[in-house]
Design an enzyme around this catalytic site. Structure first.
Site, PDB file in Angstrom:
ATOM      1  N   TYR A 100     -29.749 -17.781 -37.623  1.00 13.50           N
ATOM      2  CA  TYR A 100     -30.765 -16.903 -38.194  1.00 13.50           C
ATOM      3  C   TYR A 100     -31.744 -16.418 -37.136  1.00 13.50           C
ATOM      4  O   TYR A 100     -31.938 -15.207 -36.939  1.00 13.50           O
ATOM      5  CB  TYR A 100     -31.496 -17.637 -39.326  1.00 13.50           C
ATOM      6  CG  TYR A 100     -32.724 -16.937 -39.849  1.00 13.50           C
ATOM      7  CD1 TYR A 100     -32.660 -15.631 -40.315  1.00 13.50           C
ATOM      8  CD2 TYR A 100     -33.961 -17.584 -39.881  1.00 13.50           C
ATOM      9  CE1 TYR A 100     -33.789 -14.983 -40.804  1.00 13.50           C
ATOM     10  CE2 TYR A 100     -35.091 -16.944 -40.367  1.00 13.50           C
ATOM     11  CZ  TYR A 100     -35.009 -15.643 -40.827  1.00 13.50           C
ATOM     12  OH  TYR A 100     -36.122 -15.003 -41.300  1.00 13.50           O
ATOM     13  N   LYS A 125     -32.092 -12.643 -35.467  1.00 14.86           N
ATOM     14  CA  LYS A 125     -33.360 -11.944 -35.702  1.00 14.86           C
ATOM     15  C   LYS A 125     -34.037 -11.606 -34.374  1.00 14.86           C
ATOM     16  O   LYS A 125     -34.651 -10.535 -34.236  1.00 14.86           O
ATOM     17  CB  LYS A 125     -34.298 -12.791 -36.567  1.00 14.86           C
ATOM     18  CG  LYS A 125     -33.879 -12.899 -38.016  1.00 14.86           C
ATOM     19  CD  LYS A 125     -33.903 -11.570 -38.753  1.00 14.86           C
ATOM     20  CE  LYS A 125     -35.288 -11.114 -39.115  1.00 14.86           C
ATOM     21  NZ  LYS A 125     -35.284  -9.875 -39.938  1.00 14.86           N
TER      22      LYS A 125
END
Length: 490
Positions: free
Chosen positions: A237, A241
């Site tokens: 994640y 990002k």
């Protein structure tokens, strides 16, 4: 920066929201409709094949939620009129160029009318498949920026990231940008296009080998973790990002861009009502497991800070930043959290959880209250592995004694137990960095925004986002945990 009434800014504005079914996106949408019904138009980009499926998602995943009950009560029969007048559904997909818009007339309408774009589309799964996370979190950001360049009236693009793009760094973590090729461990050579080629090559290889769906899924997850850790990030994640931020920084040109980095987002503090939550989010998974009597051991340092921020504060910060940078076009990164100004520790969470579920025990399906006790806390992975190994042996012995006459049943039970142990260990490995996280997120830019809001005529009673205003004990005991029980416990 110059600031004035946020309500005035929102009046007659057209806003495109990407990722409109997400947790923060719904709160943002509800807030705008409730406080400024004279907004001109809200384009909602929904992953859907056509208008029919987009409409289904709107009613089932957005306005059908309890979040909108206050607005429905306030407007009564006029609620549906407001929705039909102000909301424009945009079936599309940010993983595609031009956001996957098939309707050229609608695309032109968006490009000619949009004042603000808010990108909230993402997968927040720490252990996501690399192909999915890369498409959404990295290339999705690229496609949004590319599309935004065609919006002739655009005043600002708000890109929502996460404070944890910082990885596992300790100390004061500044509001600084990422650039293409950056890494957290000094390893050079991070190339986003090369990462995409690596993914496609691996997928082709797996197809040629005749891999099953589950085998492809696990291979993609393992590749993601390996690539993230190769460059210093702890999970898929935050790695994807961070690469998304790099793309935004590289492609923005002269476009005014605001990057908002919230920390751990929790249930609403005040608006539209206290305690609204959706989905099992990070620390909430611990609360659910603990309240149901399934969490007896915890890995972590109880003295470590845990940076949480209520969702309505994040949305308010986004709206104020949006207005500020639309008036005074420039770029800024805003970290929205609490660790610098109103620090909370894991010890506090343990105490609040014990008190709440002792006073308000969860009733199981047999009608009996679940008794909770203080969790065993282990402060290193070696101790946790030993703990899990001992539990494994004890459970295995129990299965053996219970099933000596049922060999096949014993084998199936053993395999299921082994699978669960492996899942637990993988999750612990992925979440471990945050259980021993000692960083504090600097929010100097965000504090300057708060100061400008106080001095510039912003309706601070409506657009509050100062973590100093939070009484953590009251919030967890009377708002957050009751909200989790009401909206998430099943």
């Amino acid at each position: 920066m110059e600031l004035g009434s946020i309500l005035h800014f929102l009046h007659d504005k057209t806003i495109l929201i990407a990722g409109a079914t997400g947790f923060l996106a719904k709160i943002l949408l509800e807030k705008i409709l409730r406080v400024q019904p004279n907004v001109k138009k809200l384009f909602l980009l929904l992953r859907a094949e056509d208008t029919k499926s987009a409409t289904h998602r709107l009613h089932n995943e957005i306005i059908g939620k309890d979040l909108f009950k206050l607005l429905k009560e306030k407007l009564g029969a006029n609620f549906n009129s407001l929705v039909s007048e102000k909301l424009v559904l945009v079936p599309g997909d940010i993983t595609c160029e031009d956001l996957g818009l098939k309707d050229s007339i609608l695309r032109e309408e968006i490009c000619s009318q949009t004042d603000v774009i808010v990108n909230l589309a993402a997968t927040t799964n720490f252990d996501e498949r690399y192909d999915i996370a890369l498409r959404l979190n990295t290339f999705g950001a690229k496609h949004v920026v590319s599309f935004a360049k065609n919006c002739v009236k655009l005043k600002v693009l708000v890109h929502v990231s996460t404070a944890y793009v910082s990885g596992e760094r300790g100390g004061l973590i500044l509001e600084t940008p990422y650039h293409l090729g950056d890494s957290l461990n000094g390893v050079t050579g991070l190339d986003i296009d090369a990462e995409n080629r690596l993914v496609q090559g691996k997928l082709n290889e797996l197809r040629q080998e005749g891999a099953t769906t589950d085998e492809v899924k696990m291979a993609m997850k393992d590749l993601a973790i390996a690539r993230a850790r190769a460059y210093g990030w702890p999970n898929t994640y935050v790695f994807t990002k961070a690469m998304g931020e790099m793309v935004v920084e590289d492609l923005k040109g002269n476009m005014p861009v605001v990057i908002v980095r919230p920390t751990i987002v929790t249930s609403t503090l005040r608006e539209p009502f206290p305690g609204w939550a959706e989905g099992v989010r990070t620390i909430d998974s611990l609360a659910v497991a603990y309240g149901k009597g399934k969490l007896t051991c915890f890995l972590g340092d109880l003295e470590a800070p845990v940076d949480v921020i209520p969702a309505d504060m994040v949305v308010n910060a986004m709206l104020v930043a949006m207005a500020a940078h639309a008036k005074e076009p420039n770029d800024r990164i805003y970290q929205v959290g609490s660790s610098v100004r109103n620090q909370l520790r894991y010890q506090n969470l343990q105490d609040y959880g014990l008190r709440y579920f002792t006073e308000n025990p969860w009733i199981n399906k047999n009608g009996k209250p679940i008794k909770v006790s203080r969790v065993t806390v282990l402060n290193n992975m070696a101790s946790f592995r030993r703990y899990m190994f001992i539990r494994y042996l004890l459970l295995l012995k129990g299965l053996e004694l219970a099933n000596t006459a049922f060999c096949q049943y014993f084998h199936d039970s053993y395999m299921e137990l082994n699978r669960k142990i492996q899942i637990v260990m993988r999750l612990v490995d992925i979440y471990r960095p945050y259980l021993f996280f000692y960083g504090a997120f600097d929010d100097m830019n965000t504090e300057k925004l708060r100061m400008a809001a106080r001095e510039g005529g912003v309706e601070t009673d409506l657009f509050y986002f100062d973590p100093k205003d939070i009484d953590w004990e009251d919030y967890f005991m009377n708002i957050h945990i009751p909200g989790i029980v009401k909206y998430i416990f099943k």
